[in-house]
Design a protein around this motif. Structure first.
Motif, mmCIF file in Angstrom:
data_model
loop_
_atom_site.group_PDB
_atom_site.id
_atom_site.type_symbol
_atom_site.label_atom_id
_atom_site.label_comp_id
_atom_site.label_asym_id
_atom_site.label_seq_id
_atom_site.Cartn_x
_atom_site.Cartn_y
_atom_site.Cartn_z
ATOM 1 N N THR A 75 0.650 -1.100 -0.023
ATOM 2 C CA THR A 75 0.090 -0.082 0.034
ATOM 3 C C THR A 75 0.838 1.292 0.107
ATOM 4 N N SER A 76 2.271 1.120 -0.203
ATOM 5 C CA SER A 76 3.204 2.191 -0.065
ATOM 6 C C SER A 76 2.714 3.340 -0.924
ATOM 7 N N GLN A 77 2.418 3.220 -1.997
ATOM 8 C CA GLN A 77 2.103 4.038 -3.046
ATOM 9 C C GLN A 77 0.528 4.652 -3.101
ATOM 10 N N TRP A 78 -0.025 4.152 -2.323
ATOM 11 C CA TRP A 78 -1.845 4.049 -2.640
ATOM 12 C C TRP A 78 -2.020 5.694 -2.012
ATOM 13 N N ASN A 79 -3.241 5.852 -2.680
ATOM 14 C CA ASN A 79 -3.906 7.157 -1.987
ATOM 15 C C ASN A 79 -4.519 6.733 -0.692
ATOM 16 N N PRO A 80 -4.108 7.271 0.479
ATOM 17 C CA PRO A 80 -4.586 6.645 1.853
ATOM 18 C C PRO A 80 -6.116 6.963 2.029
ATOM 19 N N GLY A 81 -6.711 7.966 1.379
ATOM 20 C CA GLY A 81 -8.054 8.033 1.643
ATOM 21 C C GLY A 81 -8.414 9.181 2.495
ATOM 22 N N GLY A 82 -9.603 9.746 2.353
ATOM 23 C CA GLY A 82 -10.117 10.899 3.284
ATOM 24 C C GLY A 82 -10.844 10.316 4.406
#
Length: 363
Positions: A75-82
């Protein structure tokens, strides 16, 4: 709506089959609440009045739980989310129920002191954290009950600050091996949080390969935490500890731990009563697999008391007890051991000044 309804009000979020609420770029901010006798309830409900789970989501990178429980997702390059809900200053005595919260950085975040939070009969899927809170705030009288979360990459539930009287009951948290976010844990307890009960729950598959020593625990606590009870809990599949406890006045009873690197890591004042540990498993990183480990550092030294334990191990490369840390102590009474030939009973680790007493003697 809370202002208009006042204490005791119930806010329904419609939860019919095709109702999906996209909160990308928008967070539902709550600044009002109820009273102890008349809390404010926010719940999902179908238009016919029957129970339904209202589906709210943000913009975290999409993900689906892999078929194999050993599949790791980076998940290191993911958009973490709002964030979906922000409980802010002025909100007290809030109940969330029948909500399905997805693709969020924080499904529910607490930003200021509050008393009387209940989260019950809710679900989470693919979140960075399900319940987050700001540092050093007083959050007390919290109940998290019958909540299932699948897919998380940090603390699924964070319990910290200066507050107490927290209950986690009938919680299921499966990280799904979301890796790359530096330290996944089912429940992370730190700062001065105290008076915490965790029961009838399961924590699985926290995976963290970001450092030479792989972290990832089912439940963790720090040296400032105290008065913790963990009972009827199962922890399995973690790349570090099923439990990793540095807290004082902590009791663990009638639990089961398996398939973790070290099933129970004890650094503080810990009592284990009538537990089962089996099949420790090193997935990667430095170190080795063991059932029970005692340790010490500059802030805390283990005093572990075991009264009733069943240990089962078929892998001769796994140690049952790991002794590390000067002045750490471990005492064992009422034990049953079923191990493969050649399995080490005791392994001395690092500063191996630990003292172990078993009745009857292990050796």
């Amino acid at each position: 709506m809370i202002t208009q309804g006042g204490p005791g009000s119930i806010i329904h979020i419609r939860a019919d089959e095709n109702d999906f609420y996209d909160l990308t770029g928008r967070t539902l901010r709550i600044e009002r609440g109820g009273t102890e006798q008349a809390p404010v309830t926010i719940r999902g409900v179908r238009s016919d009045g029957s129970v339904g789970y209202a589906h709210l989501h943000s913009d975290r990178t999409p993900w689906t739980l892999p078929t194999s429980p050993e599949t790791v997702t980076d998940t290191s390059q993911w958009n973490p989310g709002g964030d979906l809900f922000l409980v802010a200053s002025g909100a007290q005595h809030i109940v969330f129920e029948h909500l399905d919260l997805r693709r969020a950085g924080n499904a529910i975040k607490l930003s200021d002191r509050m008393h009387g939070l209940t989260i019950r009969n809710c679900r989470g899927y693919n979140v960075r954290r399900f319940l987050e809170m700001n540092s050093n705030i007083d959050v007390s009288d919290v109940v998290v009950s019958h909540v299932t979360v699948i897919g998380f990459s940090k603390h699924c539930f964070r319990c910290r600050g200066t507050g107490g009287n927290w209950l986690f009951e009938a919680v299921s948290a499966n990280s799904g091996r979301q890796d790359g976010d530096n330290f996944a844990v089912g429940i992370g307890i730190n700062e001065m949080a105290h008076g915490i009960v965790i029961r009838d729950s399961e924590f699985a598959n926290c995976h963290d390969s970001q450092n030479r020593y792989w972290n990832g625990d089912g439940v963790s606590s720090e040296e400032e935490n105290s008065n913790i009870l963990i009972e009827h809990v199962v922890c399995h599949g973690h790349t570090d500890g099923g439990l990793d406890l540095k807290s004082s006045r902590t009791t663990v009873r009638n639990c089961e731990f398996y398939d973790n690197k070290i099933n129970v890591r004890a650094w503080g004042d810990i009592a284990l009563i009538n537990n089962i540990t089996r099949s420790a498993h090193l997935r990667g990183g430095v170190g080795y697999a063991a059932h029970i480990g005692v340790y010490a550092n500059k802030e805390v030294t283990a005093n572990l008391r075991i009264d009733g334990i069943k240990m089962l191990e078929k892998n001769p490369d796994v140690s049952l007890f790991s002794l590390g840390g000067e002045n750490a102590t471990i005492s064992v009474v009422r034990y049953e051991i079923d191990k493969a030939p050649g399995t080490a009973l005791i392994r001395k680790d690092r500063a191996s000044g630990a003292t172990m007493i078993a009745n009857p003697p292990l050796l």
